[in-house]
Write an enzyme that holds these catalytic residues in place. Structure first.
Site, mmCIF file in Angstrom:
data_model
loop_
_atom_site.group_PDB
_atom_site.id
_atom_site.type_symbol
_atom_site.label_atom_id
_atom_site.label_comp_id
_atom_site.label_asym_id
_atom_site.label_seq_id
_atom_site.Cartn_x
_atom_site.Cartn_y
_atom_site.Cartn_z
ATOM 1 C CB VAL A 1 -0.943 0.014 1.232
ATOM 2 C CG1 VAL A 1 -1.718 1.315 1.335
ATOM 3 C CG2 VAL A 1 -1.901 -1.178 1.171
ATOM 4 C CD GLU B 1 8.298 -16.552 1.283
ATOM 5 O OE1 GLU B 1 8.201 -17.777 1.146
ATOM 6 O OE2 GLU B 1 7.917 -15.751 0.418
ATOM 7 C CG ASN C 1 6.457 -4.995 7.186
ATOM 8 O OD1 ASN C 1 5.682 -4.264 7.789
ATOM 9 N ND2 ASN C 1 6.410 -5.163 5.866
ATOM 10 C CE1 TYR D 1 -0.019 -10.166 4.704
ATOM 11 C CE2 TYR D 1 2.208 -9.964 5.525
ATOM 12 C CZ TYR D 1 1.273 -9.732 4.544
ATOM 13 O OH TYR D 1 1.630 -9.070 3.397
#
Length: 158
Positions: free
Chosen positions: A81, A113, A118, A125
């Site tokens: 994004v 992955e 991050n 996730y």
């Protein structure tokens, strides 16, 4: 409590990525990552037939995703994004769409992955139901050498 005018809510839409989207996709890729994919990699993903989608707000492309599907499995190759549009739910909207596509293709598992650094992606996730299933040592380039990749998976059979 105040009502939100529908005129103030930006219209968004998901659509398949076209080759003409690649310059804008590449610009977002460069803004979002220290080590972005090259334009050639993005082009090759489209040529290879990966499922590629873009998310638009009005006429502006705000995000995209690439999904590989083969042999009953799917692999989320890239979900990105535009950094100026972070924290608006666009990443979740893209991810939900990708998960819906994977289910339509009747895959059993979806994998991805992600860098351990991050944190926003890790939250996205895990909150969507992905579980860490492994580590790829020294997978990503990093300013100080290499960074591991955390491998995540989700069973879509249930």
């Amino acid at each position: 409590m105040s009502a939100v005018s529908l005129e103030s809510v930006p219209l968004t839409r998901l659509r398949p990525m076209q080759p003409t989207d690649l310059p804008e996709v590449f610009t977002i890729e460069q803004q979002a990552y220290v080590f972005p994919w090259t334009l050639r990699i993005l082009q090759d993903c489209l040529k290879a037939g990966y499922r590629a989608w873009v998310l638009e707000e009005g006429t502006h492309l705000v995000g995209y995703a690439f999904l590989s599907v083969a042999a009953g499995e799917a692999h989320l190759l890239n979900l990105c994004v535009d950094p100026s549009y972070h924290n608006r739910g666009y990443g979740r909207r893209l991810l939900n769409h990708i998960l819906q596509l994977a289910r339509q293709y009747q895959v059993d598992m979806i994998f991805l992955e992600v860098r351990p650094s991050n944190i926003p992606a890790l939250h996205l996730y895990t909150s969507a139901g992905f579980n860490q299933i492994g580590v790829r040592k020294n997978y990503y380039p990093h300013q100080n050498g290499r960074e591991d990749a955390l491998i995540f998976g989700m069973d879509l059979t249930g």
